[in-house]
Write an enzyme that holds these catalytic residues in place. Sequence first.
Site, PDB file in Angstrom:
ATOM      1  N   HIS A 108       0.864  -1.183   0.000  1.00  0.00           N
ATOM      2  CA  HIS A 108       0.000   0.000   0.000  1.00  0.00           C
ATOM      3  C   HIS A 108       0.902   1.235   0.000  1.00  0.00           C
ATOM      4  O   HIS A 108       2.020   1.213   0.511  1.00  0.00           O
ATOM      5  CB  HIS A 108      -0.876  -0.028   1.258  1.00  0.00           C
TER       6      HIS A 108
ATOM      7  N   ASP B 269       3.058  -3.891   8.261  1.00  0.00           N
ATOM      8  CA  ASP B 269       1.762  -3.226   8.137  1.00  0.00           C
ATOM      9  C   ASP B 269       0.694  -4.286   8.349  1.00  0.00           C
ATOM     10  O   ASP B 269       0.471  -5.151   7.508  1.00  0.00           O
ATOM     11  CB  ASP B 269       1.656  -2.606   6.741  1.00  0.00           C
TER      12      ASP B 269
ATOM     13  N   GLN C 243      -4.499  -5.185   7.136  1.00  0.00           N
ATOM     14  CA  GLN C 243      -5.400  -6.157   6.532  1.00  0.00           C
ATOM     15  C   GLN C 243      -5.341  -7.521   7.225  1.00  0.00           C
ATOM     16  O   GLN C 243      -6.108  -8.425   6.875  1.00  0.00           O
ATOM     17  CB  GLN C 243      -5.073  -6.323   5.046  1.00  0.00           C
TER      18      GLN C 243
ATOM     19  N   LYS D  69     -10.598  -0.684  10.088  1.00  0.00           N
ATOM     20  CA  LYS D  69     -10.714  -1.911   9.305  1.00  0.00           C
ATOM     21  C   LYS D  69     -11.063  -3.115  10.188  1.00  0.00           C
ATOM     22  O   LYS D  69     -11.354  -4.199   9.678  1.00  0.00           O
ATOM     23  CB  LYS D  69      -9.418  -2.175   8.529  1.00  0.00           C
TER      24      LYS D  69
ATOM     25  N   CYS E 147      -4.569   2.318  -3.898  1.00  0.00           N
ATOM     26  CA  CYS E 147      -3.342   2.844  -3.269  1.00  0.00           C
ATOM     27  C   CYS E 147      -2.188   1.855  -3.432  1.00  0.00           C
ATOM     28  O   CYS E 147      -1.431   1.607  -2.486  1.00  0.00           O
ATOM     29  CB  CYS E 147      -3.575   3.165  -1.801  1.00  0.00           C
TER      30      CYS E 147
END
Length: 415
Positions: free
Chosen positions: A132, A209, A212, A235, A373
């Site tokens: 991303h 990261d 997700q 999220k 993104c």
Amino acid sequence: MNARFKIAADRFDIDRVRADFPLLQREVHGKPLVYFDNANTSQKPASVIEAVDEHYRLHNANVARAVHELGEEATAAYEGARDRLARFINASSSQELVLTSGTTQSINLVAYSFLLPRLRPGDVIVTTVMEHHANIVPWQIVAQRSGATVKAAPINAAGELDVEAFIALLGPEVKLAAVGHVSNVLGTVNPVRELARECRRRGIPLLVDGSQAVPHRPVDVQSLGCDFYAVTGHKMLAPTGTGLLWARKEHLQAMPPFFGGGEMIREVSFEGTTFADPPHRFEAGTPNIAGFAGVTAAIDYYERLGFDAIRLWESELLAYATERLREVPGLRLFGEAADKEPVLSFLVEGAQATDLATLLDLEGIAVRSGHHCAHPLMAYYGVPATLRASLAFYNTPEEVDIFVAALQKVRKLLL
């Protein structure tokens, strides 16, 4: 209920779960909403909405600035969220968690406070093609300021990271590596433990990261072995403007603040300022207190359902949706990794992704179109955009059927 979901349904009352999410009950353009844009933001259960409402109705005050009852209640809620998040990701201490507005702020904090002071001309930051922009652009900015460079490890046609190529980039000039736990476009789950092990052998800090990953699977930062882990609240059922940066204690203690203001100091004078201990030295200003009350409620909700049941339901949902999409003529799937979360990016031959998404919206179906993104990943596949259907545990096989039928319908309109 489709027969393949019977075992999952025995452990997961999908009707009861869906009743917890008010927005799933609405209609769009006169049709029942099918919400398949969960990788962008999740819907919120009533308990999260009520927690935010309760804060403003009963406890609204600023944190750490008053000895009155409301101030103490607000502070307890805010610091309580830190404690719950620490347990949620199995941090060894809540003092390893900086509460942020989300992954973007968390990564920028590492870029400016941890990495930039250490960078010199010729240094390298390693990331991957599937990241991303939030895990690319901050590294580019600090690299430009310091004379360092950013290098990206490739992926294969299935959307899996080329681990050997990633490891080959980990030379002595590398000052940090950064990787997404799960790709927001492909759903690919990266082998974070293996990457962390290789980075540790070379003395290279690894940032992950986790935006997700956390909505779909339990995360144990101690077991993963990384140095930094970033999470976005919105999220994972929580309000927008919430998130965290987990970092090893020694890193936080060595990091200077890069964002200054109230509540991150011990003493201020015009001769100089002394800063608070981590993590509070990185939390200048008034935080999203009500949002973090919602974070606590979101964690409560996940723990009531249990990730075993969530993962079983979502894995069946992903498999079923993948099979159904393959029935659509001219459809090309992007990302078919052996280990992936319920994200399906695709194109239909002869149709623009945005046109498909617009027509699907008229059918009551919310999906995402665009580059997500992830411009470098789009360039790798040689496409400007994809259509993305991202699923969550509150979605159903019946919604998949409605989605595929609508996709077949709008495809014929465009061809």
